[in-house]
Design a protein around this motif. Structure first.
Motif, PDB file in Angstrom:
ATOM      1  N   TRP A 155      25.259 -16.243 -42.451  1.00  0.00           N
ATOM      2  CA  TRP A 155      25.520 -17.289 -41.470  1.00  0.00           C
ATOM      3  C   TRP A 155      25.684 -18.643 -42.141  1.00  0.00           C
ATOM      4  O   TRP A 155      25.179 -18.883 -43.243  1.00  0.00           O
ATOM      5  CB  TRP A 155      24.389 -17.369 -40.438  1.00  0.00           C
ATOM      6  CG  TRP A 155      23.078 -17.850 -41.013  1.00  0.00           C
ATOM      7  CD1 TRP A 155      22.676 -19.146 -41.184  1.00  0.00           C
ATOM      8  CD2 TRP A 155      22.014 -17.038 -41.521  1.00  0.00           C
ATOM      9  NE1 TRP A 155      21.439 -19.192 -41.758  1.00  0.00           N
ATOM     10  CE2 TRP A 155      20.996 -17.908 -41.968  1.00  0.00           C
ATOM     11  CE3 TRP A 155      21.817 -15.654 -41.627  1.00  0.00           C
ATOM     12  CZ2 TRP A 155      19.805 -17.441 -42.531  1.00  0.00           C
ATOM     13  CZ3 TRP A 155      20.635 -15.188 -42.179  1.00  0.00           C
ATOM     14  CH2 TRP A 155      19.647 -16.086 -42.616  1.00  0.00           C
TER      15      TRP A 155
ATOM     16  N   ASP B  42      26.790 -25.374 -38.518  1.00  0.00           N
ATOM     17  CA  ASP B  42      27.432 -26.692 -38.475  1.00  0.00           C
ATOM     18  C   ASP B  42      26.392 -27.725 -38.042  1.00  0.00           C
ATOM     19  O   ASP B  42      25.745 -27.570 -37.005  1.00  0.00           O
ATOM     20  CB  ASP B  42      28.596 -26.646 -37.477  1.00  0.00           C
ATOM     21  CG  ASP B  42      29.411 -27.925 -37.506  1.00  0.00           C
ATOM     22  OD1 ASP B  42      29.070 -28.841 -38.278  1.00  0.00           O
ATOM     23  OD2 ASP B  42      30.393 -28.003 -36.747  1.00  0.00           O
TER      24      ASP B  42
ATOM     25  N   ALA C 108      25.502 -24.439 -33.601  1.00  0.00           N
ATOM     26  CA  ALA C 108      26.765 -23.717 -33.756  1.00  0.00           C
ATOM     27  C   ALA C 108      26.802 -23.072 -35.140  1.00  0.00           C
ATOM     28  O   ALA C 108      26.580 -23.744 -36.150  1.00  0.00           O
ATOM     29  CB  ALA C 108      27.948 -24.662 -33.574  1.00  0.00           C
TER      30      ALA C 108
ATOM     31  N   ARG D  49      28.651 -19.843 -37.760  1.00  0.00           N
ATOM     32  CA  ARG D  49      29.615 -18.788 -38.067  1.00  0.00           C
ATOM     33  C   ARG D  49      28.815 -17.626 -38.628  1.00  0.00           C
ATOM     34  O   ARG D  49      28.035 -17.795 -39.570  1.00  0.00           O
ATOM     35  CB  ARG D  49      30.621 -19.279 -39.106  1.00  0.00           C
ATOM     36  CG  ARG D  49      31.705 -18.267 -39.449  1.00  0.00           C
ATOM     37  CD  ARG D  49      32.752 -18.216 -38.378  1.00  0.00           C
ATOM     38  NE  ARG D  49      33.821 -17.266 -38.699  1.00  0.00           N
ATOM     39  CZ  ARG D  49      34.853 -17.030 -37.907  1.00  0.00           C
ATOM     40  NH1 ARG D  49      34.956 -17.676 -36.754  1.00  0.00           N
ATOM     41  NH2 ARG D  49      35.788 -16.171 -38.242  1.00  0.00           N
TER      42      ARG D  49
ATOM     43  N   ASN E 268      32.354 -10.632 -36.884  1.00  0.00           N
ATOM     44  CA  ASN E 268      32.675 -11.885 -37.547  1.00  0.00           C
ATOM     45  C   ASN E 268      33.168 -12.861 -36.489  1.00  0.00           C
ATOM     46  O   ASN E 268      34.157 -12.585 -35.788  1.00  0.00           O
ATOM     47  CB  ASN E 268      33.751 -11.689 -38.618  1.00  0.00           C
ATOM     48  CG  ASN E 268      33.975 -12.955 -39.426  1.00  0.00           C
ATOM     49  OD1 ASN E 268      34.672 -13.849 -38.985  1.00  0.00           O
ATOM     50  ND2 ASN E 268      33.397 -13.022 -40.601  1.00  0.00           N
ATOM     51  N   GLY E 269      32.461 -13.988 -36.325  1.00  0.00           N
ATOM     52  CA  GLY E 269      32.887 -14.945 -35.319  1.00  0.00           C
ATOM     53  C   GLY E 269      31.940 -16.111 -35.185  1.00  0.00           C
ATOM     54  O   GLY E 269      31.040 -16.315 -36.014  1.00  0.00           O
ATOM     55  N   ASP E 270      32.131 -16.879 -34.130  1.00  0.00           N
ATOM     56  CA  ASP E 270      31.370 -18.103 -33.895  1.00  0.00           C
ATOM     57  C   ASP E 270      30.364 -17.899 -32.767  1.00  0.00           C
ATOM     58  O   ASP E 270      30.700 -17.331 -31.713  1.00  0.00           O
ATOM     59  CB  ASP E 270      32.307 -19.253 -33.518  1.00  0.00           C
ATOM     60  CG  ASP E 270      33.333 -19.536 -34.603  1.00  0.00           C
ATOM     61  OD1 ASP E 270      32.926 -19.619 -35.780  1.00  0.00           O
ATOM     62  OD2 ASP E 270      34.527 -19.662 -34.283  1.00  0.00           O
TER      63      ASP E 270
ATOM     64  N   THR F 166      27.364 -20.114 -30.533  1.00  0.00           N
ATOM     65  CA  THR F 166      26.800 -21.427 -30.219  1.00  0.00           C
ATOM     66  C   THR F 166      25.679 -21.270 -29.209  1.00  0.00           C
ATOM     67  O   THR F 166      25.874 -20.631 -28.164  1.00  0.00           O
ATOM     68  CB  THR F 166      27.867 -22.370 -29.637  1.00  0.00           C
ATOM     69  OG1 THR F 166      28.934 -22.513 -30.577  1.00  0.00           O
ATOM     70  CG2 THR F 166      27.268 -23.735 -29.334  1.00  0.00           C
TER      71      THR F 166
ATOM     72  N   GLN G 215      32.495 -16.844 -29.483  1.00  0.00           N
ATOM     73  CA  GLN G 215      33.920 -17.125 -29.492  1.00  0.00           C
ATOM     74  C   GLN G 215      34.578 -16.526 -30.726  1.00  0.00           C
ATOM     75  O   GLN G 215      33.973 -16.448 -31.800  1.00  0.00           O
ATOM     76  CB  GLN G 215      34.172 -18.640 -29.466  1.00  0.00           C
ATOM     77  CG  GLN G 215      33.740 -19.342 -28.184  1.00  0.00           C
ATOM     78  CD  GLN G 215      33.948 -20.832 -28.262  1.00  0.00           C
ATOM     79  OE1 GLN G 215      33.327 -21.518 -29.077  1.00  0.00           O
ATOM     80  NE2 GLN G 215      34.825 -21.349 -27.418  1.00  0.00           N
ATOM     81  N   ASN G 216      35.830 -16.113 -30.544  1.00  0.00           N
ATOM     82  CA  ASN G 216      36.651 -15.631 -31.665  1.00  0.00           C
ATOM     83  C   ASN G 216      35.905 -14.582 -32.490  1.00  0.00           C
ATOM     84  O   ASN G 216      35.930 -14.613 -33.726  1.00  0.00           O
ATOM     85  CB  ASN G 216      37.067 -16.797 -32.556  1.00  0.00           C
ATOM     86  CG  ASN G 216      37.734 -17.908 -31.778  1.00  0.00           C
ATOM     87  OD1 ASN G 216      38.568 -17.656 -30.925  1.00  0.00           O
ATOM     88  ND2 ASN G 216      37.358 -19.152 -32.061  1.00  0.00           N
TER      89      ASN G 216
ATOM     90  N   ASP H 184      35.991 -15.007 -25.810  1.00  0.00           N
ATOM     91  CA  ASP H 184      34.826 -15.812 -25.455  1.00  0.00           C
ATOM     92  C   ASP H 184      33.914 -14.991 -24.562  1.00  0.00           C
ATOM     93  O   ASP H 184      34.375 -14.140 -23.789  1.00  0.00           O
ATOM     94  CB  ASP H 184      35.225 -17.119 -24.759  1.00  0.00           C
ATOM     95  CG  ASP H 184      36.132 -16.882 -23.567  1.00  0.00           C
ATOM     96  OD1 ASP H 184      35.644 -16.406 -22.533  1.00  0.00           O
ATOM     97  OD2 ASP H 184      37.337 -17.169 -23.678  1.00  0.00           O
TER      98      ASP H 184
END
Length: 255
Positions: free
Chosen positions: A70, A73, A83, A85, A96-98, A100, A110-111, A142
């Protein structure tokens, strides 16, 4: 004045020390504090910092998942948002993604790309006579998680090289699914085949308040005998030779 200057310098020193500690805070120590908020997720072999680190082993519901990495941010922290990744690899599940976490405790994904063996979906499909083969991969554009439940999601999935073995054997080609949030708060989706095999699939599913239900009509295209034999063990035989598969159940609370 000297006293005020000394106090001011002391304050600056404390802020600097605090910044260094936060910047280099070991991930293992931070995750001890966060453990109650991780729900069923268990991490071991933790290294790096809270901002950029990894766990050599991750598991959920006592199931090994692989290694987790990980990176966090820092700027959203000013708005009380975390937040990150994330990347999960080396095990049955790849992600694999984001991710928050908002101030209200809800989590936004997300993504997020994902991949897992088709056999992991066997308990949900409840077809004990047949073993599932192939790989399921897809993308979550999402999704919102609140109070431990999925409250909204949008994305797609594909069952590649789909096949079954056991009481019957058949190659099913590729199956496609798309899903999205609905105005009533549920998540609805469709399932269909890509037309490349002798199995015709047309179905839909709904996830609502921790419950899921699905129905699908299955037909042996071109009268394929192997597919027709496999359909004897899937769903309810229909007068027209098709099979009607009905599934329902309850989702795990995630945290």
């Amino acid at each position: 004045m000297k006293l005020l200057r000394r106090l001011f310098l002391l304050l600056l020193l404390l802020v600097a020390i605090g910044g260094v500690i936060a910047w280099t805070l070991p991930a293992e120590l931070a995750l001890r504090w966060l453990k109650p908020d991780l729900g069923p997720l268990r991490l071991s072999g933790i290294s790096g910092t809270v901002w950029k680190g990894q766990a050599s082993s991750a598991s959920a519901f006592a199931t090994p998942l692989g290694a987790l990495q990980w990176s966090v941010d820092k700027s959203p922290l000013l708005l009380r948002r975390v937040a990150a990744r994330v990347n999960l690899s080396g095990g049955a599940l790849a992600l694999n993604g984001d991710v928050t976490r908002d101030a209200d405790g809800s989590v936004l994904v997300q993504n997020m790309s994902f991949q897992l063996p088709a056999e992991t979906a066997a308990p949900a499909l409840d077809i004990p006579a047949l073993k599932l083969h192939g790989t399921i991969d897809g993308r979550i554009d999402d999704a919102r998680l609140a109070n431990g439940w999925v409250s909204g999601a949008r994305g797609s999935a594909r069952w590649r090289e789909a096949a079954v073995s056991g009481e019957a054997e058949a190659r099913l080609g590729e199956l496609l699914a798309e899903f999205s949030s609905q105005p009533d708060g549920s998540i609805a989706g469709t399932v269909k085949d890509d037309g490349s095999s002798n199995l015709e699939v047309a179905g839909q599913f709904v996830v609502n308040s921790g419950q899921f239900s699905a129905t699908a009509r299955l037909v042996a295209r071109n009268g394929d005998p192997q597919v027709a034999e496999a359909l004897r063990y899937i769903g309810e035989p229909q007068p027209d030779g098709s099979s009607l598969l009905k599934i329902s159940g309850q989702l795990f609370k995630l945290f």
